[in-house]
Design an enzyme around this catalytic site. Structure first.
Site, PDB file in Angstrom:
ATOM      1  N   GLU A 210      30.131  18.957  13.388  1.00  0.00           N
ATOM      2  CA  GLU A 210      30.680  17.836  13.009  1.00  0.00           C
ATOM      3  C   GLU A 210      31.710  17.483  14.576  1.00  0.00           C
ATOM      4  OE1 GLU A 210      31.712  15.518  10.212  1.00  0.00           O
ATOM      5  OE2 GLU A 210      31.690  13.635  10.720  1.00  0.00           O
ATOM      6  N   GLY A 241      35.498   8.855   5.234  1.00  0.00           N
ATOM      7  CA  GLY A 241      35.379  10.121   5.040  1.00  0.00           C
ATOM      8  C   GLY A 241      36.283  11.311   5.417  1.00  0.00           C
TER       9      GLY A 241
HETATM   10  O1  IDP Z   1      28.912   6.242  18.223  1.00  0.00           O
HETATM   11  C1  IDP Z   1      29.611   5.477  17.477  1.00  0.00           C
HETATM   12  N1  IDP Z   1      30.174   4.592  17.812  1.00  0.00           N
HETATM   13  C2  IDP Z   1      31.363   3.675  17.270  1.00  0.00           C
HETATM   14  N2  IDP Z   1      32.112   3.758  17.005  1.00  0.00           N
HETATM   15  C3  IDP Z   1      30.852   4.652  15.716  1.00  0.00           C
HETATM   16  C4  IDP Z   1      30.131   5.778  15.717  1.00  0.00           C
HETATM   17  N3  IDP Z   1      30.338   6.279  14.401  1.00  0.00           N
HETATM   18  C5  IDP Z   1      31.140   6.503  14.259  1.00  0.00           C
HETATM   19  N4  IDP Z   1      31.914   5.535  14.260  1.00  0.00           N
HETATM   20  C6  IDP Z   1      32.863   4.899  13.393  1.00  0.00           C
HETATM   21  O2  IDP Z   1      33.014   5.904  12.831  1.00  0.00           O
HETATM   22  C7  IDP Z   1      33.939   4.968  11.812  1.00  0.00           C
HETATM   23  C8  IDP Z   1      33.622   5.356  10.274  1.00  0.00           C
HETATM   24  O3  IDP Z   1      33.142   6.973  10.551  1.00  0.00           O
HETATM   25  P1  IDP Z   1      32.058   7.070   9.250  1.00  0.00           P
HETATM   26  O4  IDP Z   1      31.035   6.571   8.820  1.00  0.00           O
HETATM   27  O5  IDP Z   1      31.142   7.975  10.459  1.00  0.00           O
HETATM   28  O6  IDP Z   1      32.494   8.492   9.013  1.00  0.00           O
HETATM   29  P2  IDP Z   1      32.435  10.129   8.548  1.00  0.00           P
HETATM   30  O7  IDP Z   1      32.476  10.375  10.045  1.00  0.00           O
HETATM   31  O8  IDP Z   1      33.633  10.253   7.710  1.00  0.00           O
HETATM   32  O9  IDP Z   1      31.384  10.146   7.972  1.00  0.00           O
HETATM   33  C9  IDP Z   1      34.172   3.964  12.580  1.00  0.00           C
HETATM   34  O10 IDP Z   1      35.547   2.808  12.929  1.00  0.00           O
HETATM   35  C10 IDP Z   1      33.004   3.435  13.425  1.00  0.00           C
HETATM   36  O11 IDP Z   1      32.903   2.736  13.926  1.00  0.00           O
HETATM   37 CA    CA Z   2      31.644   9.712  11.533  1.00  0.00          CA
END
Ligand code: IDP
Ligand code: CA
Length: 470
Positions: A210, A241
């Site tokens: 990632e 997360g």
């Molecule tokens: O492609 C993207 N464009 C804009 N914001 C993104 C994108 N992917 C994730 N985010 C942002 O990432 C944050 C949430 O992270 P996510 O749901 O991806 O959690 P994780 O990476 O821990 O699984 C939010 O601020 C969301 O707006």
């Molecule tokens: Ca993410």
């Protein structure tokens, strides 16, 4: 008709034979010519269509992709004749707080690094993990995002366009069987779609991939990958997360002093990079909130007990939903500054969890996701265009928001906690207060997320799988 009317009858019979024979021969020739033209058009069409759609990136052996049986057979060998080839890739980002589709359009001259020509993006909330106890309900959202891809990609390219979903922290944090059930459901929906799906089209991505993929994205978009002399930039991603830090160390000391799990080798576009990359599971902003509140991931508080926190305004009472659990939350009645009390609690949560590297001071860093959202929320950057700030700005904003929250409720009950957390996390990672960070949501109209890098890496590894045999 005209000929026979003018010919005298005596010679009519004989004369008729000649034109008749001629007609027959002409018909045969025309027939053969027609057949040849049809065959030529058919071969040219098949060759152009499949070569342009698949060959450069995606016309790879079945073993390499595990592609759906029968589809590879349609992909002819040999590259497209001339000019840039167009191809598409669909990447689903199943994040902990939402699912997003990225539809990428690429163009590539044979043998050259692909160029990204267009991206279409759509996001949906909540994340896949919210459907852990009723997986059927996850299907309509996935279908809605697939429809975006269908509208974006020309029909002729559908069968040759790879469709991939990678899940991050939300599914990593779920019990294994629940996560697998969700992935099986998504795979079912994908298999019913007209796109190219392999056995491995749906998976949980590991944290290092990632971080590395997001590093590829930002370095591709800022030009460092195409022009190696240009230097690279580091990237910081704060998800719900988990959180990632990735950069290319220049100092031997960084490589020597970093634990092996923080170093990884990446091969992309004919170069190998030794990267510093780490993903901290549980230190994403939503998981950190839960930890600060004293809750446990996936578990309601015992007997519906309130979670009382020094990071919430005294007198505040409310509910907070996270990963399908609703928690009752409240501020703590305590003497002293809200910022100081909260910072103490956040420091406890971060203690001994984060590896610090000195070199981050000297590397240019881009920060995404919640770093961006929070900075925009308090006006440190433009919400549309992004911008730059210094790390200390988060601390200044935290102190201001927390102090204000002591006397009147803040616009979001978590703002004091979130800003304090981000400020301390960056300090723990080794960033000094005067370190400049660039906050971007998009570069050249492309989302700065791991999705582009993961798609490039996928394409690149396929062409590497292919090249020894070709
Ligand atoms: O492609 C993207 N464009 C804009 N914001 C993104 C994108 N992917 C994730 N985010 C942002 O990432 C944050 C949430 O992270 P996510 O749901 O991806 O959690 P994780 O990476 O821990 O699984 C939010 O601020 C969301 O707006
Ligand atoms: Ca993410």
């Amino acid at each position: 008709m005209l000929g026979s009317a003018l010919v005298p009858s005596s010679t009519h019979e004989e004369m008729r034979k000649i034109p008749n024979n001629g007609n027959l021969r002409m018909t045969k020739v025309a027939y053969l010519l027609g057949l040849f033209v049809c065959l030529f058009i058919y071969v040219a069409y098949i060759k152009w269509h499949w070569a342009s759609a698949t060959q450069a990136f995606l016309g790879i052996p079945e073993a390499a992709t595990g592609a759906r049986r029968g589809q590879q057979a349609l992909s002819p060998p040999g590259p497209a004749a001339h000019g840039p080839e167009v191809a598409y890739g669909i990447m689903f980002d199943a994040g902990s707080t939402g699912t997003r589709v990225h539809v990428f359009q690429f163009s590539r001259q044979p043998g050259e690094t692909p160029t990204l020509t267009h991206e279409t993006f759509k996001a949906l909330k909540p994340g896949l993990s919210a459907y852990a106890d009723d997986v059927e309900k996850s299907a309509p959202g996935i279908q809605e995002l697939l429809d975006v891809a269908k509208q974006d990609i020309p029909f002729d390219f559908w069968k040759a366009t790879p469709l991939v979903l990678k899940a991050t922290a939300g599914l990593r944090l779920l019990p294994g069987e629940k996560a697998q059930k969700l992935l099986r459901k998504v795979k079912e929906v994908f298999e019913a779609s007209p796109f190219l799906v392999g056995d491995d089209c749906v998976s949980i991505m590991n944290g290092t991939d990632e971080g590395v993929s997001a590093w590829i994205t930002v370095n591709f978009l800022t030009g460092g990958l195409k022009t190696p002399g240009r230097g690279s930039v580091g990237m910081l991603d704060l998800g719900g997360g988990s959180t990632q830090i990735t950069f290319l160390p220049r100092l031997e000391g960084t490589l020597q002093t970093s634990p092996p799990s923080f170093l990884t080798s990446l091969q992309v576009f004919n170069r190998t990079y030794r990267l510093y990359s780490y993903s901290y599971l549980g230190l994403g902003l939503m998981s950190a909130r839960l930890a600060v509140l004293g809750g446990e991931e996936g578990k309601p508080a015992e007997d519906g007990q309130e979670l009382v926190s020094p990071c919430l305004s005294a007198g505040f009472r409310g509910e907070w939903e996270h990963a399908e659990v609703t928690y009752r939350i409240a501020g703590q009645e305590a003497a002293g500054s809200l910022y100081q009390l909260c910072a103490r609690r956040v420091s406890e949560i971060l203690r001994n969890k984060v590896h610090r590297t000195e070199e981050v001071k000297d590397v240019e860093f881009y920060a995404f996701s919640y770093y961006y959202d929070l900075a925009a929320n308090v006006g440190l950057i433009d919400a549309e265009k992004g911008g730059s700030l210094v790390v200390e700005d988060f601390e200044i904003a935290a102190k201001y928001v927390c102090r204000t929250a002591e006397t009147r409720p803040p616009p979001s009950p978590f703002l004091c906690l979130d800003l304090t957390y981000v400020s301390l996390l960056l300090q723990e990672l080794g960033f000094p207060g005067d370190k400049v960070l660039k906050l971007t949501r998009k570069i050249d109209n492309v989302e700065t997320s791991w999705a582009l890098g993961a798609t490039f890496h996928y394409i690149d590894s396929l062409s590497r799988h292919k090249s020894p045999a070709s």
